[in-house]
Design a protein around this motif. Structure first.
Motif, PDB file in Angstrom:
ATOM      1  N   ILE A 236       0.842  -1.199   0.000  1.00 58.55           N
ATOM      2  CA  ILE A 236       0.000   0.000   0.000  1.00 58.55           C
ATOM      3  C   ILE A 236       0.878   1.251   0.000  1.00 58.55           C
ATOM      4  O   ILE A 236       0.674   2.168  -0.805  1.00 58.55           O
ATOM      5  CB  ILE A 236      -0.946   0.010   1.222  1.00 58.55           C
ATOM      6  N   ALA A 237       1.853   1.302   0.896  1.00 62.53           N
ATOM      7  CA  ALA A 237       2.736   2.475   0.997  1.00 62.53           C
ATOM      8  C   ALA A 237       3.491   2.711  -0.311  1.00 62.53           C
ATOM      9  O   ALA A 237       3.599   3.859  -0.778  1.00 62.53           O
ATOM     10  CB  ALA A 237       3.712   2.304   2.157  1.00 62.53           C
ATOM     11  N   ALA A 238       3.999   1.651  -0.922  1.00 62.83           N
ATOM     12  CA  ALA A 238       4.730   1.785  -2.184  1.00 62.83           C
ATOM     13  C   ALA A 238       3.799   2.255  -3.300  1.00 62.83           C
ATOM     14  O   ALA A 238       4.186   3.068  -4.151  1.00 62.83           O
ATOM     15  CB  ALA A 238       5.396   0.460  -2.555  1.00 62.83           C
ATOM     16  N   SER A 239       2.556   1.767  -3.298  1.00 61.99           N
ATOM     17  CA  SER A 239       1.573   2.200  -4.304  1.00 61.99           C
ATOM     18  C   SER A 239       1.242   3.677  -4.124  1.00 61.99           C
ATOM     19  O   SER A 239       1.135   4.421  -5.103  1.00 61.99           O
ATOM     20  CB  SER A 239       0.298   1.354  -4.191  1.00 61.99           C
ATOM     21  N   GLU A 240       1.083   4.112  -2.882  1.00 58.94           N
ATOM     22  CA  GLU A 240       0.782   5.524  -2.614  1.00 58.94           C
ATOM     23  C   GLU A 240       1.898   6.442  -3.097  1.00 58.94           C
ATOM     24  O   GLU A 240       1.639   7.541  -3.586  1.00 58.94           O
ATOM     25  CB  GLU A 240       0.514   5.737  -1.121  1.00 58.94           C
ATOM     26  N   ARG A 241       3.142   5.986  -2.991  1.00 54.45           N
ATOM     27  CA  ARG A 241       4.267   6.801  -3.472  1.00 54.45           C
ATOM     28  C   ARG A 241       4.225   6.963  -4.991  1.00 54.45           C
ATOM     29  O   ARG A 241       4.638   7.994  -5.528  1.00 54.45           O
ATOM     30  CB  ARG A 241       5.601   6.191  -3.045  1.00 54.45           C
ATOM     31  N   LEU A 242       3.716   5.959  -5.684  1.00 54.72           N
ATOM     32  CA  LEU A 242       3.645   6.005  -7.150  1.00 54.72           C
ATOM     33  C   LEU A 242       2.431   6.769  -7.660  1.00 54.72           C
ATOM     34  O   LEU A 242       2.464   7.335  -8.749  1.00 54.72           O
ATOM     35  CB  LEU A 242       3.603   4.584  -7.719  1.00 54.72           C
ATOM     36  N   ALA A 243       1.354   6.754  -6.912  1.00 55.84           N
ATOM     37  CA  ALA A 243       0.085   7.341  -7.352  1.00 55.84           C
ATOM     38  C   ALA A 243       0.078   8.833  -7.038  1.00 55.84           C
ATOM     39  O   ALA A 243      -0.476   9.268  -6.037  1.00 55.84           O
ATOM     40  CB  ALA A 243      -1.069   6.625  -6.665  1.00 55.84           C
ATOM     41  N   GLU A 244       0.678   9.611  -7.919  1.00 61.84           N
ATOM     42  CA  GLU A 244       0.824  11.041  -7.664  1.00 61.84           C
ATOM     43  C   GLU A 244      -0.439  11.834  -7.964  1.00 61.84           C
ATOM     44  O   GLU A 244      -0.678  12.880  -7.376  1.00 61.84           O
ATOM     45  CB  GLU A 244       1.993  11.591  -8.490  1.00 61.84           C
ATOM     46  N   ASN A 245      -1.255  11.359  -8.881  1.00 60.04           N
ATOM     47  CA  ASN A 245      -2.475  12.068  -9.260  1.00 60.04           C
ATOM     48  C   ASN A 245      -3.492  11.983  -8.115  1.00 60.04           C
ATOM     49  O   ASN A 245      -3.808  10.888  -7.647  1.00 60.04           O
ATOM     50  CB  ASN A 245      -3.045  11.431 -10.537  1.00 60.04           C
ATOM     51  N   PRO A 246      -4.028  13.110  -7.653  1.00 56.66           N
ATOM     52  CA  PRO A 246      -4.980  13.071  -6.539  1.00 56.66           C
ATOM     53  C   PRO A 246      -6.278  12.327  -6.864  1.00 56.66           C
ATOM     54  O   PRO A 246      -7.012  11.944  -5.949  1.00 56.66           O
ATOM     55  CB  PRO A 246      -5.252  14.551  -6.232  1.00 56.66           C
ATOM     56  N   ARG A 247      -6.547  12.086  -8.137  1.00 62.29           N
ATOM     57  CA  ARG A 247      -7.752  11.316  -8.504  1.00 62.29           C
ATOM     58  C   ARG A 247      -7.526   9.815  -8.358  1.00 62.29           C
ATOM     59  O   ARG A 247      -8.465   9.038  -8.469  1.00 62.29           O
ATOM     60  CB  ARG A 247      -8.190  11.660  -9.927  1.00 62.29           C
ATOM     61  N   ILE A 248      -6.289   9.402  -8.117  1.00 71.36           N
ATOM     62  CA  ILE A 248      -5.993   7.993  -7.872  1.00 71.36           C
ATOM     63  C   ILE A 248      -6.055   7.749  -6.372  1.00 71.36           C
ATOM     64  O   ILE A 248      -5.336   8.378  -5.600  1.00 71.36           O
ATOM     65  CB  ILE A 248      -4.610   7.590  -8.427  1.00 71.36           C
ATOM     66  N   LYS A 249      -6.930   6.843  -5.970  1.00 74.56           N
ATOM     67  CA  LYS A 249      -7.137   6.533  -4.552  1.00 74.56           C
ATOM     68  C   LYS A 249      -6.636   5.118  -4.276  1.00 74.56           C
ATOM     69  O   LYS A 249      -7.207   4.146  -4.779  1.00 74.56           O
ATOM     70  CB  LYS A 249      -8.623   6.621  -4.183  1.00 74.56           C
ATOM     71  N   VAL A 250      -5.557   5.007  -3.519  1.00 70.61           N
ATOM     72  CA  VAL A 250      -5.030   3.690  -3.162  1.00 70.61           C
ATOM     73  C   VAL A 250      -5.859   3.137  -2.006  1.00 70.61           C
ATOM     74  O   VAL A 250      -6.088   3.817  -1.008  1.00 70.61           O
ATOM     75  CB  VAL A 250      -3.537   3.771  -2.776  1.00 70.61           C
ATOM     76  N   THR A 251      -6.330   1.910  -2.162  1.00 68.84           N
ATOM     77  CA  THR A 251      -7.196   1.301  -1.159  1.00 68.84           C
ATOM     78  C   THR A 251      -6.913  -0.196  -1.058  1.00 68.84           C
ATOM     79  O   THR A 251      -6.444  -0.803  -2.017  1.00 68.84           O
ATOM     80  CB  THR A 251      -8.687   1.541  -1.496  1.00 68.84           C
ATOM     81  N   ALA A 252      -7.209  -0.747   0.085  1.00 70.29           N
ATOM     82  CA  ALA A 252      -7.066  -2.194   0.298  1.00 70.29           C
ATOM     83  C   ALA A 252      -8.329  -2.723   0.982  1.00 70.29           C
ATOM     84  O   ALA A 252      -8.259  -3.602   1.829  1.00 70.29           O
ATOM     85  CB  ALA A 252      -5.824  -2.498   1.117  1.00 70.29           C
ATOM     86  N   PHE A 253      -9.481  -2.188   0.583  1.00 65.27           N
ATOM     87  CA  PHE A 253     -10.728  -2.557   1.259  1.00 65.27           C
ATOM     88  C   PHE A 253     -11.071  -4.038   1.111  1.00 65.27           C
ATOM     89  O   PHE A 253     -11.812  -4.587   1.918  1.00 65.27           O
ATOM     90  CB  PHE A 253     -11.900  -1.685   0.793  1.00 65.27           C
ATOM     91  N   GLU A 254     -10.504  -4.713   0.099  1.00 66.99           N
ATOM     92  CA  GLU A 254     -10.777  -6.154  -0.062  1.00 66.99           C
ATOM     93  C   GLU A 254     -10.350  -6.953   1.164  1.00 66.99           C
ATOM     94  O   GLU A 254     -10.922  -8.002   1.440  1.00 66.99           O
ATOM     95  CB  GLU A 254     -10.072  -6.699  -1.311  1.00 66.99           C
TER      96      GLU A 254
END
Length: 195
Positions: A63-81
């Motif tokens: 999750i943390a590594a994905s958040e570092r890559l997802a720079e666009n504020p419209r990209i929401k990193v989630t692990a709700f599964e």
């Protein structure tokens, strides 16, 4: 689950992201732009039933590594599964649809997943739940011609010039999006990592 409003067009981009890399970020950005999405949910899964998960990095790290890559504020990193207690895409999509009436979702996947998509549990149900955008990946450009999903649902394929309308079409509907590709792969990155 990220907050959405009725009428929004939202992409669902799921995977183990073990590790996430610039190729994933490129797929997400391409989907946001070409599908005219309001948001994209970068869904980090607890594990993949079709993969050997013994080399799976902890969920928090992915999750943390994905958040570092997802720079666009419209990209929401989630692990709700993780809270659902299962990892089958068909069940996840049913849950997302039930919880978000009036939101227009599109399932997004890299073309490298298309060749084995017919092995996913209830894959036909996935195709019937939300429209699907398949984003080109190196070495997988021709997968959309030969995969069982592409052949079975050839009648539901829309031209990529109409990709911006995909979220507003009833499933089954899918398109293949060509564009800039990254040669990076999680498998190669894991193999190259020092042990």
């Amino acid at each position: 689950m990220p907050h959405v409003e009725r009428g929004m067009a939202v992409g669902l981009f799921g995977g183990s992201f073990n590790p996430p890399h610039q190729g994933h970020a490129l797929v997400a950005e391409t989907a946001l732009r070409r599908l005219a999405l309001d948001q994209l949910w970068w869904m980090v899964t607890p594990g993949n039933p079709l993969k050997d998960n013994h080399n799976l990095a902890p969920l928090g790290e992915r999750i943390a590594a994905s958040e570092r890559l997802a720079e666009n504020p419209r990209i929401k990193v989630t692990a709700f599964e993780k809270t659902l207690g299962q990892s089958y895409t068909a069940r996840t999509l049913e849950f997302v649809r039930a919880r978000n009436p009036g939101v227009r979702f599109v399932w997004i996947m890299g073309a490298d997943n298309l060749k084995s998509f017919h092995r996913w549990q209830d894959w036909r149900q996935i195709v019937a739940t939300f429209p699907i955008a398949v984003v080109d990946r190196p070495g997988s450009t021709l997968a959309y011609l030969s995969s069982p999903m592409a052949r079975t649902f050839s009648h539901a394929r829309i031209d990529e010039d109409d990709a911006s309308t995909l979220a507003f079409r009833p499933a089954p509907a899918w398109t293949f999006i060509h564009g800039r590709r990254s040669p990076l792969s999680s498998t190669a990155l894991r193999s190259a990592a020092p042990r």
